[in-house]
Design a protein around this motif. Sequence first.
Motif, mmCIF file in Angstrom:
data_model
loop_
_atom_site.group_PDB
_atom_site.id
_atom_site.type_symbol
_atom_site.label_atom_id
_atom_site.label_comp_id
_atom_site.label_asym_id
_atom_site.label_seq_id
_atom_site.Cartn_x
_atom_site.Cartn_y
_atom_site.Cartn_z
ATOM 1 N N UNK A 130 8.391 3.008 -10.722
ATOM 2 C CA UNK A 130 6.924 2.983 -10.807
ATOM 3 C C UNK A 130 6.307 1.968 -9.842
ATOM 4 N N UNK A 131 6.984 0.855 -9.614
ATOM 5 C CA UNK A 131 6.408 -0.163 -8.737
ATOM 6 C C UNK A 131 6.396 0.297 -7.278
ATOM 7 N N UNK A 132 7.505 0.848 -6.807
ATOM 8 C CA UNK A 132 7.544 1.329 -5.432
ATOM 9 C C UNK A 132 6.630 2.532 -5.261
ATOM 10 N N UNK A 133 6.512 3.371 -6.296
ATOM 11 C CA UNK A 133 5.613 4.516 -6.211
ATOM 12 C C UNK A 133 4.165 4.062 -6.088
ATOM 13 N N UNK A 134 3.784 3.035 -6.867
ATOM 14 C CA UNK A 134 2.413 2.527 -6.783
ATOM 15 C C UNK A 134 2.159 1.859 -5.431
ATOM 16 N N UNK A 135 3.158 1.159 -4.919
ATOM 17 C CA UNK A 135 2.985 0.547 -3.598
ATOM 18 C C UNK A 135 2.783 1.609 -2.525
ATOM 19 N N UNK A 136 3.558 2.682 -2.586
ATOM 20 C CA UNK A 136 3.402 3.754 -1.603
ATOM 21 C C UNK A 136 2.084 4.487 -1.789
ATOM 22 N N UNK A 137 1.613 4.596 -3.040
ATOM 23 C CA UNK A 137 0.310 5.214 -3.274
ATOM 24 C C UNK A 137 -0.794 4.368 -2.675
ATOM 25 N N UNK A 138 -0.654 3.038 -2.760
ATOM 26 C CA UNK A 138 -1.648 2.155 -2.143
ATOM 27 C C UNK A 138 -1.648 2.320 -0.628
ATOM 28 N N UNK A 139 -0.467 2.462 -0.048
ATOM 29 C CA UNK A 139 -0.401 2.705 1.390
ATOM 30 C C UNK A 139 -1.047 4.031 1.751
ATOM 31 N N UNK A 195 5.554 -14.885 -0.078
ATOM 32 C CA UNK A 195 5.947 -15.250 -1.430
ATOM 33 C C UNK A 195 7.371 -14.892 -1.769
ATOM 34 N N UNK A 196 8.086 -14.275 -0.840
ATOM 35 C CA UNK A 196 9.457 -13.871 -1.138
ATOM 36 C C UNK A 196 10.406 -15.066 -1.163
ATOM 37 N N UNK A 197 10.025 -16.152 -0.490
ATOM 38 C CA UNK A 197 10.923 -17.302 -0.423
ATOM 39 C C UNK A 197 11.141 -17.943 -1.792
ATOM 40 N N UNK A 198 10.174 -17.857 -2.672
ATOM 41 C CA UNK A 198 10.277 -18.476 -4.008
ATOM 42 C C UNK A 198 10.477 -17.428 -5.094
ATOM 43 N N UNK A 209 8.420 -7.112 -7.393
ATOM 44 C CA UNK A 209 7.209 -6.277 -7.340
ATOM 45 C C UNK A 209 5.909 -7.061 -7.470
ATOM 46 N N UNK A 210 5.975 -8.309 -7.939
ATOM 47 C CA UNK A 210 4.751 -9.090 -8.135
ATOM 48 C C UNK A 210 4.482 -10.040 -6.971
ATOM 49 N N UNK A 211 5.320 -10.016 -5.961
ATOM 50 C CA UNK A 211 5.141 -10.883 -4.813
ATOM 51 C C UNK A 211 4.200 -10.246 -3.793
ATOM 52 N N UNK A 212 3.384 -11.080 -3.089
ATOM 53 C CA UNK A 212 2.459 -10.510 -2.086
ATOM 54 C C UNK A 212 3.177 -9.736 -0.983
ATOM 55 N N UNK A 213 4.429 -10.093 -0.713
ATOM 56 C CA UNK A 213 5.136 -9.416 0.365
ATOM 57 C C UNK A 213 5.751 -8.094 -0.020
ATOM 58 N N UNK A 214 5.622 -7.684 -1.302
ATOM 59 C CA UNK A 214 6.253 -6.427 -1.717
ATOM 60 C C UNK A 214 5.621 -5.222 -1.024
ATOM 61 N N UNK A 215 4.295 -5.184 -0.960
ATOM 62 C CA UNK A 215 3.613 -4.042 -0.334
ATOM 63 C C UNK A 215 3.928 -3.952 1.164
ATOM 64 N N UNK A 216 3.781 -5.038 1.955
ATOM 65 C CA UNK A 216 4.159 -4.906 3.376
ATOM 66 C C UNK A 216 5.641 -4.649 3.575
ATOM 67 N N UNK A 217 6.494 -5.153 2.654
ATOM 68 C CA UNK A 217 7.920 -4.863 2.774
ATOM 69 C C UNK A 217 8.190 -3.378 2.554
ATOM 70 N N UNK A 218 7.500 -2.776 1.577
ATOM 71 C CA UNK A 218 7.653 -1.340 1.339
ATOM 72 C C UNK A 218 7.200 -0.537 2.552
ATOM 73 N N UNK A 219 6.083 -0.949 3.165
ATOM 74 C CA UNK A 219 5.592 -0.246 4.357
ATOM 75 C C UNK A 219 6.587 -0.360 5.508
ATOM 76 N N UNK A 220 7.157 -1.552 5.697
ATOM 77 C CA UNK A 220 8.123 -1.738 6.784
ATOM 78 C C UNK A 220 9.383 -0.918 6.553
ATOM 79 N N UNK A 221 9.822 -0.848 5.305
ATOM 80 C CA UNK A 221 11.019 -0.059 5.015
ATOM 81 C C UNK A 221 10.787 1.423 5.277
ATOM 82 N N UNK A 222 9.639 1.941 4.844
ATOM 83 C CA UNK A 222 9.344 3.357 5.080
ATOM 84 C C UNK A 222 9.292 3.638 6.578
ATOM 85 N N UNK A 223 8.662 2.736 7.319
ATOM 86 C CA UNK A 223 8.563 2.929 8.772
ATOM 87 C C UNK A 223 9.948 2.896 9.419
#
Length: 697
Positions: A351-360, A483-486, A536-550
């Motif tokens: 559900x988290x990755x699906x919502x991130x991709x829906x936001x993209x 935010x992935x570092x912590x 899934x709660x880190x700010x970098x999750x959405x850009x990380x999902x976009x980079x992986x899809x690309x």
Amino acid sequence: MGLSAPLALAAALFVALPVIAHLVRRADVERRVLPSVALLRRVVVRDRRRARVTEPWLLALRVVAVLAAALALAGPFLVERVAYGDGSALSLVIVLDDSASMARRESGGESVFDEARDRARAIIRSLGEGSEVAIVLAGAPPRVVAPRSTDRAIASTALDHARVGARRTDVPGAIALATRQLAGAHLAARRVVVLSDFAFESDAPLPSSGGVELEAVPLGASGPFDNLGIVDARASVDPLERGAWSVVVEVQAASDPAPPSVTVAIETLAPGAGLPAPDALELARVSAPIEGGRARATLRFTPPGGGDRVAVRLLDTRDASPFDDERVVALEEPRASRVVVVEPAGRHTGRFIARALAALSSASSSVLASTIDVDGLSSVPSGRLAPSDAPQPDPLAGADVLVLASAVPSSGLGLEAVRGFVEGGGGLLVAPSATTRAGDLAALEALLPARVGAVEVAPPRDPAEPSVRRGAAGALLPSGPTGLETMAIRSLLRLEAPDDEVVLSSAAGSPLLVVDREHRRAVLAIGLDDEMSDLPFRPGFLPLAASLVHALARPGILPDRPFIAGEAPSLAVDEGVTLVELVTPSGEVLRRRPDHGAVSLDDLADPGAYTLRAEANGQLRVLTDAALVLVPPAEEIDLRPHPPADAATRDPDAREGEAHHAIARWFFLALGLLAALEGFWRHQAWLARRAPWRRVA
């Protein structure tokens, strides 16, 4: 004309020797039978007077021979005005700038590049005998078009074929390349001459010449430097009108003062053409104000049927360079990457990755996501259906990336579907769950970029230290705070992978994210939900999902964007392609043979749209998904010169020097010919005296 040793002309006084010899000499008198002794005496006196100077033409020949010897010893030479140097032999490399700014036209109608090429020809003609010359072009990337050679015809031919292109300037790189050309020169005098308008700014000093003399010849410095050029032009579907398009054009004004406005027009191109036709149809026109040296215009139009490209053109510019007043824009809708997220039956681990991709998808239409459960993979057609089985819709049809979010296919059909999808070129992302066992992913390990072990509890960490570090392949992540570092990691899947494929790793060095970009496969050790970490709660999750899809999506043959000449990626072709045809904007057809499944595009320099065709199994087809458009670089719009401070600058209008061409060898040659003539005459005279009909009793 001049003499190297004028005192040697004193040898000309020796012309008196053959004269005296001919005056002293007496010729033998012919015997004659006469009836009277008195008459005999008168004949003898008359014959002796006539023989006072014998053989006058032989005397003249000997006088000329003495004079030729004196002149030869004096070292005569001819003086010639030459375009470069003094006519002595040297090893020379000419760096010729073929970047876009060299297309600027002078008042006489000749471009700066034409002037540079003419000057290069004059320099080659003025070199002394035995000189070595090479030609290096300074448009990026620098190229050696004529290697160092004493054969000037090679350099002249290279100049004849050179032409200005849509390249950026790389004079420092060209000088470094020219210096390497002189590394093995046979002559002590070594020189690099740069012919350029120097219309570029660079803080970097020119490379060290290593004992090679460096000269810069600024050309076209008389102006004018006022210029307008298109910096960017992008087309998109107009959301307000069906079938309509919008093109946003950005124009740069490199002039002081800048004109108040600029007129931009959209014109048609013939289907498959790379340049506007003479009867081009104007689709839209707008005038945009210039503020702060920039202008931005939006043109809306409805293209006529049959055309997939249009030309953007600046009207009434009257600027110095028309090279950057036109740009071809491809009218192609962006292709969305389709992602299929697979979840376990009855659980929503994706559900988290699906919502991130829906936001993209809502932010841009570049990603389309759908979700199925793991049992849905069993409905993928395998080609072994029984005749009585009804065909089921394929959930992976048209998909680019398959995400297994803690879902491991349990049936043979599901595993076969995943394997067939990956082997067919699809991207794969696998993530475990906290309950994943050691052997659950064994069937998929052959498709993964890492060796997979069991899920382990994360070791405790020092709160003062980061829990996650970027790996050698960390460039996949966006820059800035993520935010992935912590990140709080509770458990992770044990992975073993090459260091150059690790994107993220734990503080202890365990790989967290491994990506094989070449084969478009990835595995995540901490899952895609909140069960193993708070990713899934880190700010970098959405850009990380976009980079992986690309990174994992099926790539097109060429990215859908314009390229600067010399910077276009290689054209990847299928294994069965034996020939690739490149149709340039001017209609010229270039034929290339693929090398290891790729065709280099580095030598393409003409701005405009190219048509690509591939031949396989004797059939030639157009590569519709390979839209190649070359444009001039934006930095070449500013035509103001910036000559390098660390090079000797030569005035191109000044007379360069005088060359002395020795001609003493021609006088020595004349002396040899005169001696041969005298020898020939003496031989003929000897034969004549021996002839019986010449004897008198």
